[in-house]
Enzyme design. Structure first.
Site, mmCIF file in Angstrom:
data_model
loop_
_atom_site.group_PDB
_atom_site.id
_atom_site.type_symbol
_atom_site.label_atom_id
_atom_site.label_comp_id
_atom_site.label_asym_id
_atom_site.label_seq_id
_atom_site.Cartn_x
_atom_site.Cartn_y
_atom_site.Cartn_z
ATOM 1 N N ASP A 130 54.614 20.470 17.961
ATOM 2 C CA ASP A 130 55.809 20.362 18.784
ATOM 3 C C ASP A 130 56.315 18.928 18.671
ATOM 4 O OD1 ASP A 130 57.820 20.959 20.507
ATOM 5 O OD2 ASP A 130 56.564 21.177 22.289
ATOM 6 N N GLY A 146 63.258 26.193 25.843
ATOM 7 C CA GLY A 146 64.006 26.205 27.085
ATOM 8 C C GLY A 146 63.724 27.385 27.985
ATOM 9 N N CYS A 206 35.012 43.412 25.511
ATOM 10 C CA CYS A 206 35.093 42.187 24.715
ATOM 11 C C CYS A 206 33.777 41.924 23.990
ATOM 12 C CB CYS A 206 35.444 41.005 25.624
ATOM 13 S SG CYS A 206 35.631 39.431 24.753
ATOM 14 N N CYS A 228 33.175 38.779 22.520
ATOM 15 C CA CYS A 228 33.034 37.335 22.333
ATOM 16 C C CYS A 228 31.632 36.882 22.735
ATOM 17 C CB CYS A 228 34.095 36.577 23.141
ATOM 18 S SG CYS A 228 33.751 36.459 24.917
ATOM 19 N N ASP A 263 64.478 18.376 20.121
ATOM 20 C CA ASP A 263 65.483 19.173 20.808
ATOM 21 C C ASP A 263 65.549 18.727 22.260
ATOM 22 O OD1 ASP A 263 62.856 20.348 21.265
ATOM 23 O OD2 ASP A 263 63.905 21.977 22.267
ATOM 24 N N CYS A 281 30.844 37.133 26.520
ATOM 25 C CA CYS A 281 30.596 38.483 27.031
ATOM 26 C C CYS A 281 29.319 39.096 26.465
ATOM 27 C CB CYS A 281 31.807 39.373 26.736
ATOM 28 S SG CYS A 281 33.266 38.934 27.712
ATOM 29 N N GLY A 323 58.171 16.922 20.813
ATOM 30 C CA GLY A 323 58.398 16.047 21.959
ATOM 31 C C GLY A 323 59.581 16.496 22.786
ATOM 32 N N GLY A 324 60.262 17.564 22.320
ATOM 33 C CA GLY A 324 61.387 18.078 23.080
ATOM 34 C C GLY A 324 60.983 18.549 24.462
ATOM 35 N N ASP A 334 52.698 30.093 21.718
ATOM 36 C CA ASP A 334 51.678 29.131 22.130
ATOM 37 C C ASP A 334 51.674 29.086 23.643
ATOM 38 O OD1 ASP A 334 52.809 26.253 23.266
ATOM 39 O OD2 ASP A 334 54.277 27.321 22.047
ATOM 40 N N GLN A 375 68.351 26.669 21.821
ATOM 41 C CA GLN A 375 68.480 26.429 23.253
ATOM 42 C C GLN A 375 69.633 27.285 23.796
ATOM 43 O OE1 GLN A 375 66.479 24.861 25.251
ATOM 44 N NE2 GLN A 375 65.165 23.762 23.796
ATOM 45 N N HIS A 381 36.058 32.629 26.072
ATOM 46 C CA HIS A 381 36.412 34.037 26.269
ATOM 47 C C HIS A 381 37.926 34.224 26.275
ATOM 48 C CE1 HIS A 381 36.909 38.018 27.965
ATOM 49 N NE2 HIS A 381 37.743 37.453 28.828
#
Length: 341
Positions: free
Chosen positions: A60, A183, A271, A273, A114, A276, A62-63, A233, A156, A302
């Site tokens: 990213d 945004g 699960c 993982c 942005d 678990c 820095g917007g 993300d 945006q 997890h």
């Protein structure tokens, strides 16, 4: 994309991410440019080697910090003047600077600078930010970079559907290899997030990757995928894990609750993982209540696994042609579990 703002996924090692078959992580060029600095990352072989990660890295720009660090910055057409949140040092970033920083760090997918505004921003401010974001995107394209490091555009338009339709059309003339949607998740009601995300997705080129930034809950991601988004993300998996909240196939579990004190069941019976497979809810509750570091690590492991596995299942159902029915049933299952708790 698990979030590695400072070059690390909080509580997890790159090896653990690889074992969970994570393919890409998100870092933040603004934060890394302050600490340790692009020159150190470059001198030590680039961000992949620096953080010991063999997968892809998207940064990213820095917007988002224009939104989150509003008291510490001043925005102009030229760029953004920040006062470092670490020590107050003045910093001025232009769109060109941001691309060069990401290139020096050796990341794989770059984001342009942005202007991200809060949900309550009025239309004149949103229109001005949209125009500035477009101008910055064009300036970013002018910076030389390796051919194998794509630079996405960022869309945006605030909470105004007509602006959300207009901005992708404006950017499409520049033939960006991918489009990020910014945004959103900046204070608006969740239903409105979905409405605006749907409007924006419909306006984006179908043949290019679509990245919805900063979202969301598991059931929300299923709906966003149904709209045509490909990349996401969010800090929720690790942030919630550190606070003792775990995502499961039956909704969120607050592992600190007394009801789990003698519960010998795994966190999520569906699960596979490490958490678990190895530990009971009773043990995880003990760790959380005792403030043991291991508790936060196991819960985060997890949660990240749960998100990644949900994405794997989604891809399989897209390939099988039954994604819509599967996603609707999965979202209902998660939300029904939420209501029962």
């Amino acid at each position: 994309m698990p979030v590695a703002t400072q070059g690390s996924i909080k509580g997890l090692t790159p090896g653990q991410l690889a074992e969970m078959h994570a393919e890409i992580v998100l870092a933040n060029a603004y934060h890394l440019s302050l600490r340790p600095g692009a020159e150190i990352i470059e001198a030590t072989g680039g961000l992949h080697r620096f953080m010991g990660w063999d997968g892809a890295v998207l940064t990213d720009s820095g917007g988002y910090q224009i939104f989150s660090l509003a008291p510490l910055r001043t925005v102009s057409d030229a760029g953004v003047a920040f006062r470092s949140h670490l020590d107050g040092t003045p910093i001025f970033l232009t769109p060109e600077d941001v691309v060069r920083l990401q290139c020096r760090m050796g990341v794989d997918i770059l984001m342009p600078l942005d202007e991200c505004l809060p949900a309550a921003a009025e239309r004149p401010a949103v229109e001005a930010a949209m125009r500035r974001t477009s101008a910055w995107a064009l300036r970013s394209l002018s910076v030389a970079r390796p051919a194998d490091r794509p630079l996405f555009a960022i869309v945006q338009g605030g909470l105004f559907p007509d602006l959300r339709r207009a901005h992708p059309a404006e950017l499409a003339g520049c033939d960006f290899p991918g489009y990020a949607v910014g945004g959103l998740s900046v204070g608006e009601e969740r239903g409105l997030t979905q409405d605006i995300a749907a409007v924006t997705a419909a306006a984006l080129p179908e043949e290019r990757p679509r990245y919805l930034m900063g979202v969301g809950l598991p059931q929300e991601l299923l709906r966003f995928m149904g709209m045509g988004y490909d990349l996401f993300d969010c800090v929720l998996p690790t942030r919630n894990g550190r606070n003792g909240t775990c995502f499961t196939s039956r909704g969120r579990v607050n592992i600190r609750l007394a009801r789990y004190a003698c519960d010998q069941e795994p966190l999520d019976s569906e699960c596979v993982c490490y958490t678990c497979r190895q530990f009971s809810r009773a043990y995880l509750r003990h760790l959380a209540v005792a403030g043991e570091m291991l508790g936060a690590q196991l819960a985060s492991l997890h949660n990240v696994h749960f998100y990644l596995d949900l994405m794997r299942q989604a891809r399989a159902h897209i390939a099988a042609g039954d994604f819509a029915a599967w996603a609707a049933a999965r979202a209902r299952q998660i939300e029904a579990g939420e209501r029962e708790r």
